[in-house]
Design a protein around this motif. Structure first.
Motif, short mmCIF file in Angstrom:
data_model
loop_
_atom_site.label_atom_id
_atom_site.label_comp_id
_atom_site.label_asym_id
_atom_site.label_seq_id
_atom_site.Cartn_x
_atom_site.Cartn_y
_atom_site.Cartn_z
N THR A 3 -12.75 -6.10 -4.47
CA THR A 3 -11.98 -6.10 -3.23
C THR A 3 -10.51 -6.18 -3.57
O THR A 3 -10.10 -6.94 -4.44
CB THR A 3 -12.38 -7.30 -2.36
N ILE A 4 -9.70 -5.39 -2.87
CA ILE A 4 -8.25 -5.43 -3.02
C ILE A 4 -7.65 -5.80 -1.67
O ILE A 4 -8.04 -5.26 -0.64
CB ILE A 4 -7.70 -4.07 -3.48
N SER A 5 -6.69 -6.69 -1.69
CA SER A 5 -6.03 -7.11 -0.46
C SER A 5 -4.59 -6.61 -0.48
O SER A 5 -3.91 -6.67 -1.50
CB SER A 5 -6.06 -8.64 -0.39
N ILE A 6 -4.14 -6.08 0.66
CA ILE A 6 -2.74 -5.64 0.77
C ILE A 6 -2.12 -6.28 2.00
O ILE A 6 -2.79 -6.59 2.97
CB ILE A 6 -2.60 -4.10 0.83
N ARG A 7 -0.83 -6.46 1.95
CA ARG A 7 -0.10 -7.02 3.08
C ARG A 7 0.65 -5.89 3.78
O ARG A 7 1.33 -5.11 3.14
CB ARG A 7 0.88 -8.08 2.61
N LEU A 8 0.49 -5.82 5.08
CA LEU A 8 1.15 -4.79 5.88
C LEU A 8 1.84 -5.42 7.07
O LEU A 8 1.34 -6.39 7.64
CB LEU A 8 0.12 -3.78 6.41
N ASP A 13 0.19 -1.36 9.74
CA ASP A 13 -1.22 -1.63 9.97
C ASP A 13 -1.76 -0.75 11.11
O ASP A 13 -2.80 -0.11 10.97
CB ASP A 13 -1.44 -3.12 10.29
N THR A 14 -1.04 -0.71 12.18
CA THR A 14 -1.45 0.10 13.34
C THR A 14 -1.49 1.58 12.98
O THR A 14 -2.44 2.28 13.31
CB THR A 14 -0.50 -0.13 14.53
#
Length: 72
Positions: A3-8, A13-14
């Motif tokens: 799993t990779i997590s990214i911040r947007l 994001d929308t």
């Protein structure tokens, strides 16, 4: 599977979610495809530049000249 997590930010994001939805893709598949395509594009460009540098000063002939040489 990892799993990779990214911040947007909310705007990004929308945008990403709506784009994936528009193309009837789940978010994970869309992001995976986009990242893989980016890597492939960069690899292709790197390979092109390498070949271009190696061959750019070699003599070339046109299609018409080749056809004439082959008697076509």
């Amino acid at each position: 599977m990892s799993t990779i997590s990214i911040r947007l930010n909310d705007k990004d994001d929308t945008l990403i979610r709506k784009y994936a939805q528009l193309h009837q893709m789940d978010l994970s598949s869309f992001i995976r495809q986009a990242v893989i395509e980016k890597i492939e594009d960069e690899y292709d460009l790197t390979l092109f530049n390498k070949v271009w540098e190696e061959e750019r000063y070699q003599d070339r002939i046109s299609h018409d000249d080749l056809k004439k040489a082959l008697g076509l």
